[in-house]
Scaffold this active site. Structure first.
Site, PDB file in Angstrom:
ATOM      1  N   GLN A 106     -33.939 -21.436   4.824  1.00  0.00           N
ATOM      2  CA  GLN A 106     -34.270 -19.849   4.436  1.00  0.00           C
ATOM      3  C   GLN A 106     -34.720 -19.749   2.796  1.00  0.00           C
ATOM      4  OE1 GLN A 106     -31.427 -17.612   6.493  1.00  0.00           O
ATOM      5  NE2 GLN A 106     -32.339 -15.554   5.762  1.00  0.00           N
ATOM      6  N   SER A 152     -30.102 -26.911   5.901  1.00  0.00           N
ATOM      7  CA  SER A 152     -29.639 -25.723   6.580  1.00  0.00           C
ATOM      8  C   SER A 152     -30.285 -25.419   7.712  1.00  0.00           C
ATOM      9  CB  SER A 152     -29.462 -24.399   5.633  1.00  0.00           C
ATOM     10  OG  SER A 152     -28.887 -23.481   6.190  1.00  0.00           O
ATOM     11  N   LEU A 153     -30.907 -24.166   7.743  1.00  0.00           N
ATOM     12  CA  LEU A 153     -32.122 -23.765   8.987  1.00  0.00           C
ATOM     13  C   LEU A 153     -32.844 -25.326   9.333  1.00  0.00           C
ATOM     14  CD1 LEU A 153     -33.775 -22.078  10.805  1.00  0.00           C
ATOM     15  CD2 LEU A 153     -34.781 -21.673   8.736  1.00  0.00           C
ATOM     16  N   ARG A 198     -29.020 -18.126  16.444  1.00  0.00           N
ATOM     17  CA  ARG A 198     -28.466 -18.728  15.113  1.00  0.00           C
ATOM     18  C   ARG A 198     -28.811 -17.329  14.117  1.00  0.00           C
ATOM     19  NH1 ARG A 198     -29.544 -21.019  10.009  1.00  0.00           N
ATOM     20  NH2 ARG A 198     -28.228 -22.655   9.188  1.00  0.00           N
ATOM     21  N   HIS A 217     -22.657 -20.131   5.353  1.00  0.00           N
ATOM     22  CA  HIS A 217     -21.851 -21.478   5.063  1.00  0.00           C
ATOM     23  C   HIS A 217     -20.720 -21.231   4.380  1.00  0.00           C
ATOM     24  CE1 HIS A 217     -25.509 -23.666   6.411  1.00  0.00           C
ATOM     25  NE2 HIS A 217     -26.203 -22.984   5.629  1.00  0.00           N
ATOM     26  N   GLN A 269     -22.202 -26.757  10.789  1.00  0.00           N
ATOM     27  CA  GLN A 269     -22.738 -26.443   9.861  1.00  0.00           C
ATOM     28  C   GLN A 269     -22.866 -24.952   9.303  1.00  0.00           C
ATOM     29  OE1 GLN A 269     -26.854 -25.188   9.547  1.00  0.00           O
ATOM     30  NE2 GLN A 269     -27.644 -27.057   9.285  1.00  0.00           N
TER      31      GLN A 269
END
Length: 294
Positions: free
Chosen positions: A9, A88-89, A113, A195, A244
């Site tokens: 992101q 991440s993503l 998500r 996170h 995660q």
């Protein structure tokens, strides 16, 4: 060895993916399939939407995922990773690109998500802040001494760590970090504490979806954000993906492990060049490039 890396992101931009759609029949087919799966025309928002349109979490995450994955598919036989990783993503993009997940399932999980994270953000006001110029261990120590929830969230590169948590705790942490010598401690314009433990409701929701999705052995090891080492076991991949959402993104450690395991070239697949910059700061002699479709 060639490591392919996939952004998360923040890499979105207005007009993203339009060149792929116009030039490659496969890209057009996959984008149209994505519109059907999502139930709205994400292509309109990606190709012609505003910056504000693209900032919506339910749009941002699928948009970046689609740009990255479709680019990897268009590369065809030229896409030959020895290892993959995503920030991440971007981990979902890496999993689809390395055939651990199929396109449809990957997109459905990314959409779930995004919506689950949005819901978690609305449950409790929270934010993130970028901390520059301090050792990671010192940042973690100061965070641990702050009342309330504030934790290290993104280990982006040496001297650049993002913290995540409750608004008051983040503001206090920023003050303490500046007093400790941080070059900057800047609250970020994000919707919530990604996170961090505040994402637990989203983790639970996504866990159910991941457990009900078929994962296969990837074509090469994926260096996941949580364990930071190359993983090929499908069940381990699922567990790491679930963890995660509430655990930090250990990008620094992942890149260090890829280099240790033989990576010399890092090819970024998707919008932007942020990850190439981070790789250079982590390992200055690594070669970096954007995926070349020419």
């Amino acid at each position: 060895m060639n490591a392919y890396i996939f952004p998360g992101q923040g890499a979105q931009f207005v007009g993203m993916g339009l060149d792929l759609y116009e030039k490659y029949p496969l890209a057009q087919q996959l984008f149209e399939r994505a519109n059907d799966i999502l139930g709205f025309h994400i292509t309109d928002l990606m190709f012609e939407g505003t910056v504000e349109d693209l900032k919506q979490t339910k749009v941002t995450q699928p948009a970046i995922f689609l740009h990255s994955v479709i680019m990897s598919k268009v590369l065809g036989d030229r896409f030959k990773p020895d290892m993959v990783a995503g920030h991440s993503l971007g981990e979902f993009s890496a999993l689809v690109a390395s055939n651990a997940l199929n396109f449809e399932d990957g997109l459905k999980l990314v959409s779930k998500r995004a919506l689950a994270m949005q819901k978690a953000c609305e449950l409790q006001p929270s934010t993130m802040a970028a901390v520059l110029g301090l050792e990671d261990d010192l940042v973690a120590k100061i965070c641990s001494e702050i009342p309330g929830v504030v934790v290290p969230a993104n280990y982006n590169c040496p001297g650049q760590l993002v913290i995540s948590g409750e608004i008051e705790a983040i503001n206090l942490a920023c003050e303490k970090l500046k007093e400790a010598g941080a070059r900057r401690a800047l609250v970020l314009p994000v919707g919530g504490a990604f996170h961090s433990p505040l994402m637990e409701p989203a983790r639970e929701e996504l866990a159910a979806a991941i457990e009900n999705t078929t994962f296969k052995t990837p074509s090469c090891p994926i260096y996941q954000n949580v364990p930071t080492i190359g993983v090929k076991d499908a069940e381990a991949i699922k567990a790491n993906l679930i963890a995660q959402l509430t655990a930090p993104v250990k990008w620094t450690q992942s890149v260090q492990n890829m280099v240790k395991d033989g990576a010399t070239l890092f090819t970024e697949v998707g919008p932007g060049k942020v990850l190439q910059g981070l790789v250079k700061k982590i390992h200055s002699s690594a070669e970096t490039m954007s995926a070349d479709l020419s």
